[in-house]
Motif scaffolding. Structure first.
Motif, PDB file in Angstrom:
ATOM      1  N   ASP A   1       0.812  -1.218   0.000  1.00 21.31           N
ATOM      2  CA  ASP A   1       0.000   0.000   0.000  1.00 21.31           C
ATOM      3  C   ASP A   1       0.844   1.266   0.000  1.00 21.31           C
ATOM      4  O   ASP A   1       0.331   2.354   0.271  1.00 21.31           O
ATOM      5  CB  ASP A   1      -0.944   0.006   1.209  1.00 21.31           C
ATOM      6  N   ARG A   2       2.131   1.142  -0.332  1.00 26.66           N
ATOM      7  CA  ARG A   2       3.014   2.309  -0.339  1.00 26.66           C
ATOM      8  C   ARG A   2       3.520   2.630  -1.743  1.00 26.66           C
ATOM      9  O   ARG A   2       3.902   1.733  -2.497  1.00 26.66           O
ATOM     10  CB  ARG A   2       4.208   2.091   0.599  1.00 26.66           C
ATOM     11  N   TRP A   3       3.536   3.929  -2.043  1.00 21.66           N
ATOM     12  CA  TRP A   3       4.007   4.407  -3.346  1.00 21.66           C
ATOM     13  C   TRP A   3       5.398   5.013  -3.222  1.00 21.66           C
ATOM     14  O   TRP A   3       5.715   5.667  -2.226  1.00 21.66           O
ATOM     15  CB  TRP A   3       3.035   5.444  -3.893  1.00 21.66           C
ATOM     16  N   TYR A   4       6.200   4.786  -4.265  1.00 21.75           N
ATOM     17  CA  TYR A   4       7.587   5.255  -4.288  1.00 21.75           C
ATOM     18  C   TYR A   4       7.912   5.880  -5.638  1.00 21.75           C
ATOM     19  O   TYR A   4       7.313   5.529  -6.657  1.00 21.75           O
ATOM     20  CB  TYR A   4       8.551   4.084  -4.044  1.00 21.75           C
ATOM     21  N   ARG A   5       8.886   6.754  -5.623  1.00 23.89           N
ATOM     22  CA  ARG A   5       9.427   7.270  -6.878  1.00 23.89           C
ATOM     23  C   ARG A   5      10.479   6.291  -7.408  1.00 23.89           C
ATOM     24  O   ARG A   5      10.980   5.449  -6.677  1.00 23.89           O
ATOM     25  CB  ARG A   5      10.034   8.657  -6.671  1.00 23.89           C
ATOM     26  N   GLY A   6      10.823   6.415  -8.692  1.00 28.67           N
ATOM     27  CA  GLY A   6      11.859   5.566  -9.260  1.00 28.67           C
ATOM     28  C   GLY A   6      11.338   4.240  -9.783  1.00 28.67           C
ATOM     29  O   GLY A   6      10.204   4.138 -10.263  1.00 28.67           O
ATOM     30  N   ARG A   7      12.168   3.203  -9.663  1.00 32.30           N
ATOM     31  CA  ARG A   7      11.855   1.874 -10.206  1.00 32.30           C
ATOM     32  C   ARG A   7      11.881   0.841  -9.083  1.00 32.30           C
ATOM     33  O   ARG A   7      12.367   1.120  -7.985  1.00 32.30           O
ATOM     34  CB  ARG A   7      12.889   1.490 -11.265  1.00 32.30           C
ATOM     35  N   LEU A   8      11.381  -0.343  -9.392  1.00 30.97           N
ATOM     36  CA  LEU A   8      11.409  -1.446  -8.439  1.00 30.97           C
ATOM     37  C   LEU A   8      12.239  -2.596  -8.981  1.00 30.97           C
ATOM     38  O   LEU A   8      12.113  -2.973 -10.148  1.00 30.97           O
ATOM     39  CB  LEU A   8       9.997  -1.966  -8.155  1.00 30.97           C
ATOM     40  N   GLN A   9      13.050  -3.155  -8.121  1.00 30.03           N
ATOM     41  CA  GLN A   9      13.799  -4.370  -8.416  1.00 30.03           C
ATOM     42  C   GLN A   9      13.381  -5.422  -7.399  1.00 30.03           C
ATOM     43  O   GLN A   9      13.442  -5.185  -6.191  1.00 30.03           O
ATOM     44  CB  GLN A   9      15.305  -4.101  -8.322  1.00 30.03           C
ATOM     45  N   ILE A  10      12.910  -6.577  -7.881  1.00 28.51           N
ATOM     46  CA  ILE A  10      12.484  -7.660  -6.994  1.00 28.51           C
ATOM     47  C   ILE A  10      13.423  -8.834  -7.212  1.00 28.51           C
ATOM     48  O   ILE A  10      13.493  -9.391  -8.312  1.00 28.51           O
ATOM     49  CB  ILE A  10      11.030  -8.081  -7.251  1.00 28.51           C
ATOM     50  N   LEU A  11      14.166  -9.209  -6.188  1.00 31.63           N
ATOM     51  CA  LEU A  11      15.172 -10.259  -6.298  1.00 31.63           C
ATOM     52  C   LEU A  11      14.793 -11.468  -5.458  1.00 31.63           C
ATOM     53  O   LEU A  11      14.189 -11.340  -4.393  1.00 31.63           O
ATOM     54  CB  LEU A  11      16.542  -9.765  -5.845  1.00 31.63           C
ATOM     55  N   SER A  12      15.188 -12.628  -5.939  1.00 32.96           N
ATOM     56  CA  SER A  12      15.053 -13.860  -5.180  1.00 32.96           C
ATOM     57  C   SER A  12      16.334 -14.095  -4.383  1.00 32.96           C
ATOM     58  O   SER A  12      17.433 -14.107  -4.941  1.00 32.96           O
ATOM     59  CB  SER A  12      14.812 -15.030  -6.142  1.00 32.96           C
ATOM     60  N   THR A  13      16.208 -14.242  -3.063  1.00 33.02           N
ATOM     61  CA  THR A  13      17.358 -14.499  -2.205  1.00 33.02           C
ATOM     62  C   THR A  13      17.075 -15.737  -1.359  1.00 33.02           C
ATOM     63  O   THR A  13      15.968 -16.281  -1.379  1.00 33.02           O
ATOM     64  CB  THR A  13      17.648 -13.302  -1.277  1.00 33.02           C
ATOM     65  N   SER A  14      18.045 -16.159  -0.589  1.00 31.49           N
ATOM     66  CA  SER A  14      17.870 -17.336   0.256  1.00 31.49           C
ATOM     67  C   SER A  14      16.823 -17.112   1.342  1.00 31.49           C
ATOM     68  O   SER A  14      16.274 -18.065   1.887  1.00 31.49           O
ATOM     69  CB  SER A  14      19.203 -17.706   0.911  1.00 31.49           C
ATOM     70  N   ARG A  15      16.513 -15.862   1.646  1.00 32.40           N
ATOM     71  CA  ARG A  15      15.531 -15.535   2.684  1.00 32.40           C
ATOM     72  C   ARG A  15      14.159 -15.211   2.113  1.00 32.40           C
ATOM     73  O   ARG A  15      13.238 -14.903   2.854  1.00 32.40           O
ATOM     74  CB  ARG A  15      16.033 -14.351   3.503  1.00 32.40           C
ATOM     75  N   GLY A  16      14.014 -15.247   0.804  1.00 32.15           N
ATOM     76  CA  GLY A  16      12.749 -14.864   0.184  1.00 32.15           C
ATOM     77  C   GLY A  16      12.968 -13.696  -0.761  1.00 32.15           C
ATOM     78  O   GLY A  16      14.077 -13.474  -1.260  1.00 32.15           O
ATOM     79  N   LEU A  17      11.916 -12.933  -0.990  1.00 32.62           N
ATOM     80  CA  LEU A  17      12.006 -11.813  -1.916  1.00 32.62           C
ATOM     81  C   LEU A  17      12.631 -10.594  -1.239  1.00 32.62           C
ATOM     82  O   LEU A  17      12.329 -10.272  -0.089  1.00 32.62           O
ATOM     83  CB  LEU A  17      10.621 -11.434  -2.444  1.00 32.62           C
ATOM     84  N   LEU A  18      13.498  -9.940  -1.981  1.00 35.09           N
ATOM     85  CA  LEU A  18      14.081  -8.669  -1.568  1.00 35.09           C
ATOM     86  C   LEU A  18      13.596  -7.622  -2.556  1.00 35.09           C
ATOM     87  O   LEU A  18      13.850  -7.732  -3.755  1.00 35.09           O
ATOM     88  CB  LEU A  18      15.613  -8.744  -1.572  1.00 35.09           C
ATOM     89  N   VAL A  19      12.871  -6.622  -2.065  1.00 35.30           N
ATOM     90  CA  VAL A  19      12.337  -5.572  -2.923  1.00 35.30           C
ATOM     91  C   VAL A  19      13.169  -4.320  -2.716  1.00 35.30           C
ATOM     92  O   VAL A  19      13.303  -3.815  -1.587  1.00 35.30           O
ATOM     93  CB  VAL A  19      10.858  -5.289  -2.625  1.00 35.30           C
ATOM     94  N   ILE A  20      13.731  -3.819  -3.811  1.00 38.45           N
ATOM     95  CA  ILE A  20      14.612  -2.651  -3.782  1.00 38.45           C
ATOM     96  C   ILE A  20      13.998  -1.537  -4.607  1.00 38.45           C
ATOM     97  O   ILE A  20      13.553  -1.752  -5.733  1.00 38.45           O
ATOM     98  CB  ILE A  20      16.013  -3.011  -4.319  1.00 38.45           C
ATOM     99  N   ASN A  21      13.978  -0.356  -4.038  1.00 36.41           N
ATOM    100  CA  ASN A  21      13.555   0.835  -4.759  1.00 36.41           C
ATOM    101  C   ASN A  21      14.802   1.503  -5.339  1.00 36.41           C
ATOM    102  O   ASN A  21      15.683   1.937  -4.598  1.00 36.41           O
ATOM    103  CB  ASN A  21      12.830   1.784  -3.801  1.00 36.41           C
ATOM    104  N   LEU A  22      14.904   1.539  -6.657  1.00 33.82           N
ATOM    105  CA  LEU A  22      15.990   2.239  -7.336  1.00 33.82           C
ATOM    106  C   LEU A  22      15.516   3.669  -7.557  1.00 33.82           C
ATOM    107  O   LEU A  22      14.643   3.932  -8.386  1.00 33.82           O
ATOM    108  CB  LEU A  22      16.312   1.556  -8.662  1.00 33.82           C
ATOM    109  N   VAL A  23      16.074   4.598  -6.808  1.00 34.05           N
ATOM    110  CA  VAL A  23      15.537   5.958  -6.777  1.00 34.05           C
ATOM    111  C   VAL A  23      16.671   6.970  -6.757  1.00 34.05           C
ATOM    112  O   VAL A  23      17.721   6.741  -6.157  1.00 34.05           O
ATOM    113  CB  VAL A  23      14.623   6.130  -5.540  1.00 34.05           C
ATOM    114  N   ASP A  24      16.454   8.076  -7.439  1.00 32.67           N
ATOM    115  CA  ASP A  24      17.425   9.161  -7.418  1.00 32.67           C
ATOM    116  C   ASP A  24      17.555   9.701  -5.990  1.00 32.67           C
ATOM    117  O   ASP A  24      16.568   9.837  -5.268  1.00 32.67           O
ATOM    118  CB  ASP A  24      16.991  10.280  -8.362  1.00 32.67           C
TER     119      ASP A  24
END
Length: 389
Positions: A104-127
Motif C-alpha cells: 500500500d506504499r508508493w515510491y518514486r523511481g523503479r522497483l527491483q524484486i530479487l530472489s534471495t535465500s531468505r525470500g524476496l528482496l524488494v529494492i527501490n531504485l531511486v534518485d
C-alpha cells in the motif's frame, strides 16, 4: 566511482557566485541512484505503477503493465515469478516519471524484486534527490523550522551517500541502505510535504565533507544536554563526531523515567535470578553507560550499555538506576528490591546531530549551515556531482 566535490563556501566569495550558479543550473543532469531495500524476506508482494510500465526479467523478457494494474510477484524458492515471466530478478519500470507501488506504499523511481535465500528482496531504485523529501518528512516533523529541515536534508544526503559508497565497495552487496531506523526511515511519497520538498531543493547536492570525503553524518533524536564523542559509542574515534553542548531542552525526552518491577526485570534479563542491583562498570564522560554489571540472586552478568538499552526498552544509555525496596527478602534474608526506577536523558545514541537540538537552534535563529557546523566539527559544506560514475 568518481565524485567531484566543490567547496560551497569558496564558491560563494571572490567572484565564485557565477561559477556556483553555473553548477546549480547544470546540476539537473546529475543523478545519483540509490538502492533502498524496502522489503526483505517476503514470499509474495503486490506491485503496480501509476503510469504505463514494463516488467522485465533478467533474460530480457518483458510484459506491459497498465496503470494501477496489480501484479503479484511470488517467491518460488530459487526465482521470482510474476505475470508469466520468471527470473532471479524482475524490474518494474514506469514511464513518464510514474510512481511504483509495493503493498500500500508508493515510491518514486523503479522497483527491483530479487530472489534471495531468505525470500524476496524488494529494492527501490531511486534518485538520491527524490529519496530525501520522504526521509526528511519522517525523520523530522515537517512543521519544524525550514533551517532545521534543511540541516536534516544535508545530513541525510551525506549519510546515504557515505553508506552507498561503502556498500558498493563490498562484493556481493545488493542494496545501499534500508528503509528503517537502522538506516533512515523511508516510507515513500506518503511522508513528502511542501516543506520537506523545499528543504531538499534548497540544499540540492549539498553534502558534508571532512578531508575531502563525504562524512557518515549520523544523527539522533536528542542527546539529553550534550552529544557524545564517537569512541564512547562506536569504540573508535571519528574526528568530526565530537561531543558538544546540545540545544535539545525542548525535547519531550530531554529527561525521562521508567519503572520496572522485579518480575519484569527477571524476564528481560534472565538467567541470574531476581535482580538485586545494577553496578556501572564503565561510563562515558557524559555519563552514558558503556558496560553494566547486573547482579542477581543466582549470579551476575555484565552487559554493554546498548544491550541494556535494548533489553529494557530504554530511550538512551544516559541513565541512572535506583532500587525500590518492599517486604520481599531472599533466602539469605537479604532485602531484595521489588522494582527499579531508571532515570535518563535523551533519545538515541548521542552521536552527531541532535534533531531536537537542530530544532532548538533554528528557533533561536541559527541557519542550517551553522547547525551542521555545531554538531559535526571541522566539516565543510560542499556540493557534489557524480561525474565519471
Amino acid at each position: 566511482m568518481v565524485y567531484l566535490v566543490f567547496l560551497w563556501r569558496s564558491l560563494t566569495c571572490a567572484g565564485g557566485l557565477s561559477m556556483l550558479m553555473t553548477l546549480l543550473l547544470s546540476s539537473a543532469a546529475w543523478a545519483i541512484e540509490l538502492r533502498v531495500a524496502i522489503l526483505e524476506g517476503a514470499r509474495q508482494v503486490t506491485i503496480s505503477s501509476s503510469t504505463p510500465a514494463q516488467l522485465r526479467d533478467d533474460a530480457g523478457r518483458a510484459i506491459a503493465v497498465s496503470p494501477q494494474q496489480s501484479v503479484a510477484a511470488v517467491f518460488t524458492g530459487s526465482s521470482v515469478q510474476a505475470a508469466g515471466i520468471q527470473g532471479r530478478q524482475l524490474l518494474l519500470e514506469p514511464r513518464d516519471t510514474g510512481l511504483v507501488r509495493v503493498g500500500d506504499r508508493w515510491y518514486r523511481g523503479r522497483l527491483q524484486i530479487l530472489s534471495t535465500s531468505r525470500g524476496l528482496l524488494v529494492i527501490n531504485l531511486v534518485d538520491l534527490e527524490d529519496y530525501l523529501p520522504s526521509v526528511v518528512g519522517k525523520e523530522m516533523y515537517p512543521s519544524w523550522p525550514q533551517e532545521a529541515l534543511k540541516a536534516q536534508a544535508v545530513a541525510s544526503r551525506s549519510f546515504a551517500l557515505f553508506r552507498r559508497d561503502r556498500e558498493r565497495r563490498r562484493p556481493g552487496t545488493l542494496y545501499d541502505v534500508g528503509a528503517t531506523v537502522t538506516h533512515q526511515v523511508y516510507p515513500g511519497v506518503s511522508s513528502e510535504t511542501a516543506s520537506t520538498l523545499a528543504a531538499v531543493a534548497a540544499t540540492r547536492h549539498q553534502v558534508l565533507t571532512y578531508g575531502g570525503q563525504v562524512i557518515e553524518a549520523v544523527f539522533h533524536a536528542a542527546s539529553g544536554g550534550h552529544t557524545e564523542d564517537s569512541e564512547y559509542v562506536w569504540q573508535k574515534p571519528v574526528p568530526y563526531l565530537r561531543g558538544t553542548p546540545d540545544f535539545d531542552q525542548v525535547s519531550p525526552n530531554f529527561q525521562w523515567t521508567v519503572r520496572l518491577t522485579a518480575a519484569q526485570l527477571r524476564q528481560r534479563i534472565p538467567g541470574i535470578g531476581t535482580i538485586v542491583g545494577f553496578r556501572p562498570l564503565q561510563t562515558s564522560p557524559q555519563g552514558r553507560i558503556i558496560s553494566m554489571q547486573v547482579v542477581g540472586t543466582a549470579g551476575s552478568r555484565t552487559i554493554s550499555g546498548n544491550e541494556l538499552r535494548r533489553a529494557l526498552g530504554l530511550r538512551s544509555t544516559l541513565l541512572t538506576v535506583a532500587p525500590e525496596y518492599g517486604n520481599v527478602a531472599s533466602q539469605a534474608g537479604q532485602s531484595v528490591p521489588v522494582a527499579f526506577t531508571i532515570t535518563g536523558r535523551g533519545h538515541g545514541h548521542g552521536l552527531g546531530m541532535s534533531q531536537w537540538g537542530a530544532y532548538g537552534m533554528a528557533l533561536q535563529g541559527y541557519t542550517y549551515d551553522q547547525i551542521l557546523g555545531h554538531y559535526y566539527q571541522g566539516v565543510t559544506l560542499s556540493e557534489i556531482s557524480n561525474a565519471g560514475r
